[in-house]
Scaffold this motif. Structure first.
Motif, PDB file in Angstrom:
ATOM      1  N   THR A  17       0.806  -1.216   0.000  1.00 22.33           N
ATOM      2  CA  THR A  17       0.000   0.000   0.000  1.00 22.33           C
ATOM      3  C   THR A  17       0.839   1.265   0.000  1.00 22.33           C
ATOM      4  O   THR A  17       0.306   2.348  -0.184  1.00 22.33           O
ATOM      5  CB  THR A  17      -0.944   0.039   1.218  1.00 22.33           C
ATOM      6  OG1 THR A  17      -0.149  -0.020   2.405  1.00 22.33           O
ATOM      7  CG2 THR A  17      -1.926  -1.112   1.190  1.00 22.33           C
ATOM      8  N   THR A  18       2.148   1.147   0.222  1.00 17.67           N
ATOM      9  CA  THR A  18       3.024   2.312   0.284  1.00 17.67           C
ATOM     10  C   THR A  18       4.139   2.169  -0.753  1.00 17.67           C
ATOM     11  O   THR A  18       4.749   1.118  -0.870  1.00 17.67           O
ATOM     12  CB  THR A  18       3.646   2.460   1.688  1.00 17.67           C
ATOM     13  OG1 THR A  18       2.593   2.575   2.641  1.00 17.67           O
ATOM     14  CG2 THR A  18       4.522   3.689   1.764  1.00 17.67           C
ATOM     15  N   VAL A  20       7.710   4.074  -1.970  1.00 18.17           N
ATOM     16  CA  VAL A  20       8.737   5.051  -1.627  1.00 18.17           C
ATOM     17  C   VAL A  20       9.613   5.252  -2.850  1.00 18.17           C
ATOM     18  O   VAL A  20      10.122   4.288  -3.424  1.00 18.17           O
ATOM     19  CB  VAL A  20       9.593   4.577  -0.429  1.00 18.17           C
ATOM     20  CG1 VAL A  20      10.673   5.592  -0.115  1.00 18.17           C
ATOM     21  CG2 VAL A  20       8.722   4.324   0.785  1.00 18.17           C
ATOM     22  N   VAL A  44      -1.617   1.121  -4.561  1.00 19.70           N
ATOM     23  CA  VAL A  44      -0.907   1.994  -3.625  1.00 19.70           C
ATOM     24  C   VAL A  44      -1.814   3.137  -3.175  1.00 19.70           C
ATOM     25  O   VAL A  44      -2.459   3.786  -3.982  1.00 19.70           O
ATOM     26  CB  VAL A  44       0.376   2.545  -4.285  1.00 19.70           C
ATOM     27  CG1 VAL A  44       0.961   3.691  -3.493  1.00 19.70           C
ATOM     28  CG2 VAL A  44       1.398   1.440  -4.440  1.00 19.70           C
ATOM     29  N   ARG A  46      -0.479   5.264  -0.521  1.00 22.04           N
ATOM     30  CA  ARG A  46       0.427   6.240   0.092  1.00 22.04           C
ATOM     31  C   ARG A  46       1.728   6.263  -0.698  1.00 22.04           C
ATOM     32  O   ARG A  46       2.307   5.224  -0.987  1.00 22.04           O
ATOM     33  CB  ARG A  46       0.711   5.863   1.543  1.00 22.04           C
ATOM     34  CG  ARG A  46       1.620   6.848   2.246  1.00 22.04           C
ATOM     35  CD  ARG A  46       1.739   6.543   3.731  1.00 22.04           C
ATOM     36  NE  ARG A  46       2.572   7.553   4.357  1.00 22.04           N
ATOM     37  CZ  ARG A  46       3.852   7.365   4.687  1.00 22.04           C
ATOM     38  NH1 ARG A  46       4.434   6.211   4.461  1.00 22.04           N
ATOM     39  NH2 ARG A  46       4.536   8.336   5.249  1.00 22.04           N
ATOM     40  N   LEU A  48       5.550   8.175  -0.768  1.00 24.30           N
ATOM     41  CA  LEU A  48       6.546   9.002  -0.099  1.00 24.30           C
ATOM     42  C   LEU A  48       7.663   9.264  -1.109  1.00 24.30           C
ATOM     43  O   LEU A  48       8.300   8.330  -1.581  1.00 24.30           O
ATOM     44  CB  LEU A  48       7.102   8.296   1.139  1.00 24.30           C
ATOM     45  CG  LEU A  48       8.256   8.981   1.865  1.00 24.30           C
ATOM     46  CD1 LEU A  48       7.838  10.362   2.364  1.00 24.30           C
ATOM     47  CD2 LEU A  48       8.746   8.119   3.007  1.00 24.30           C
TER      48      LEU A  48
END
Length: 136
Positions: A17-18, A20, A44, A46, A48
């Motif tokens: 889900t994240t 980077v 996804v 989130r 960053l």
């Protein structure tokens, strides 16, 4: 990130889900690559983005790359969030049209809301090209 990375949930059985993303160039220059990476991972929710270029350096840029103001990270996060949301909604609309044309196809899921955060990541590295770095 690439399309092959999006296979991770299928191979591992875990839901990712994240995402980077670390960059060493201006956000505006890296935007097409960041957008492509996020869109390659539809699950996804989130993102960053870690930028080796400071927020102040982004704000001081002139010319076509200097479209971000003094709060460059916040502005870019909002811009990326809107671009991804627009693209995801367009994909859902297209899938719905395909479903109407071909009854029995899977019903498209509405796009998940996306949270975007941009932070500074000061690096002591030298980027040789898009995929290799030299560390001190």
């Amino acid at each position: 990130a690439s399309q092959k990375d999006a296979l991770l949930p299928c191979l591992s059985g875990k839901r990712v889900t994240t995402l980077v993303i670390a960059i060493t160039q201006l956000l505006s220059d890296a935007h097409p690559l960041i957008l492509r990476a996020v869109l390659a991972h539809p699950q996804v929710s989130r993102v960053l983005v870690l930028s080796a270029v400071s927020e102040h350096a982004h704000a001081c840029q002139d010319g076509p790359s200097g479209d971000l103001g003094p709060e460059a990270f916040k502005e870019y996060g909002s811009m990326l969030q809107q671009d991804v949301q627009d693209m995801r909604e367009a994909n859902v609309a297209f899938a719905r049209q395909q479903q109407q044309a071909h009854p029995g196809a899977a019903s498209p899921q509405p796009p998940q809301p996306l949270s975007v955060e941009v932070r500074a990541l000061p690096l002591c590295i030298c980027a040789l090209d898009r995929s290799s770095f030299v560390l001190p």
